[in-house]
Write an enzyme that holds these catalytic residues in place. Structure first.
Site, PDB file in Angstrom:
ATOM      1  N   GLU A  49       0.870  -1.172   0.000  1.00  0.00           N
ATOM      2  CA  GLU A  49       0.000   0.000   0.000  1.00  0.00           C
ATOM      3  C   GLU A  49       0.907   1.222   0.000  1.00  0.00           C
ATOM      4  OE1 GLU A  49      -2.738   0.120   3.238  1.00  0.00           O
ATOM      5  OE2 GLU A  49      -3.879  -1.610   2.557  1.00  0.00           O
ATOM      6  N   ASP A  60      -6.243   9.783   9.201  1.00  0.00           N
ATOM      7  CA  ASP A  60      -4.950   9.261   9.624  1.00  0.00           C
ATOM      8  C   ASP A  60      -4.549   9.784  10.992  1.00  0.00           C
ATOM      9  OD1 ASP A  60      -4.429   7.807   7.238  1.00  0.00           O
ATOM     10  OD2 ASP A  60      -3.970   9.691   6.225  1.00  0.00           O
TER      11      ASP A  60
END
Length: 263
Positions: A49, A60
């Site tokens: 990823e 995040d």
């Protein structure tokens, strides 16, 4: 069949779980990031990823946010991220790459142009965390028409009423976020994860990969053991942030992949 589909077929045939790793493109700089990326397959990573730096990464935690900011401060862009994929593909045409990020940079480029460029660079799938299923026509459907997998996230709050929408156009794999919150949170518990994975798998044949909070080889083994594999991001990014030599970062990744593959 994409590289992602091929990878899961190969792992399934050998009775192995998948180990997925996340790094931020361009963190701490282009050359170091590419060196880490090139070393991931030999460290046992089945799927990479690759984070696309963005100015407002709302989903995040601080570790990934800071990584994105370092990359942006170093001049990382969508174009340079695609170039990194091309540079990687010059030496590796088999390891799947999933680009993970937010919709704004893609929208700004133009969906059709982005999909053409992404496919030509060698990207296999997309995770776009701020596009819900209700907006599948924006990117998900065109991406799949272009031959890219579109990977969706599910969480502990994805109930039975919501799950069909999440699964409807998902392909490649489903990313199960084991803890409600932001990335880099506390370690997930297999006893909590197992029934949720089973619930999802009762509704789909798509592999389910579990992430968020895995920091050790043992945790990777335990969590991968109740799913089709696991993903580690923040723990790897933290070591890059601390300036660890690339060889040490990759040795840590190898310990995690060994754990997942022992599940």
């Amino acid at each position: 069949m994409t590289r992602i589909d091929d990878t899961f077929a190969r792992l399934s045939a050998s009775g192995k779980k998948a180990f997925v790793s996340y790094i931020m493109a361009g963190d701490p700089d282009y050359a170091t990031s590419l060196e880490v990326m090139r070393g991931l397959p030999a460290a046992g990573v089945d799927i990479i990823e690759l984070g696309l730096p963005f100015t407002d990464p709302m989903a995040d935690g601080s570790t990934i946010q800071l990584a994105g900011q370092r990359a942006l401060d170093g001049g990382m862009t969508l174009d340079k991220t695609l170039q990194m994929v091309r540079d990687f593909r010059a030496g590796d045409d088999t390891t799947p790459i999933v680009l993970m990020g937010y919709y704004n940079p893609i929208y700004s480029r133009g969906v059709d142009r982005f999909l053409t460029d992404a496919r030509e660079a060698g990207i296999d799938g997309l995770i776009v965390v701020d596009l819900p299923p209700e907006e599948d026509e924006e990117l998900c459907i065109p991406a799949q028409a272009a031959g890219l997998n579109f990977i969706r996230l599910a969480t502990p709050t994805t109930d039975d009423a919501r799950l069909p929408a999440v699964l409807s156009n998902t392909s490649g794999f489903l990313y199960y976020v084991s803890i409600t919150g932001i990335t880099g949170a506390a370690a997930p518990q297999a006893a909590d994860v197992a029934p949720e994975v089973a619930r999802i798998k009762s509704a789909t044949d798509i592999p389910v990969i579990v992430g968020f909070g895995i920091t050790t080889s043992e945790a990777a083994r335990t969590i991968a053991g109740v799913a089709d594999g696991c993903v580690v991001g923040s723990a790897i990014v933290s070591r890059i942030a601390e300036g660890e030599p690339v060889a040490d970062v990759l040795a840590f990744v190898k310990s995690l992949s060994d754990g997942a593959h022992a599940a």
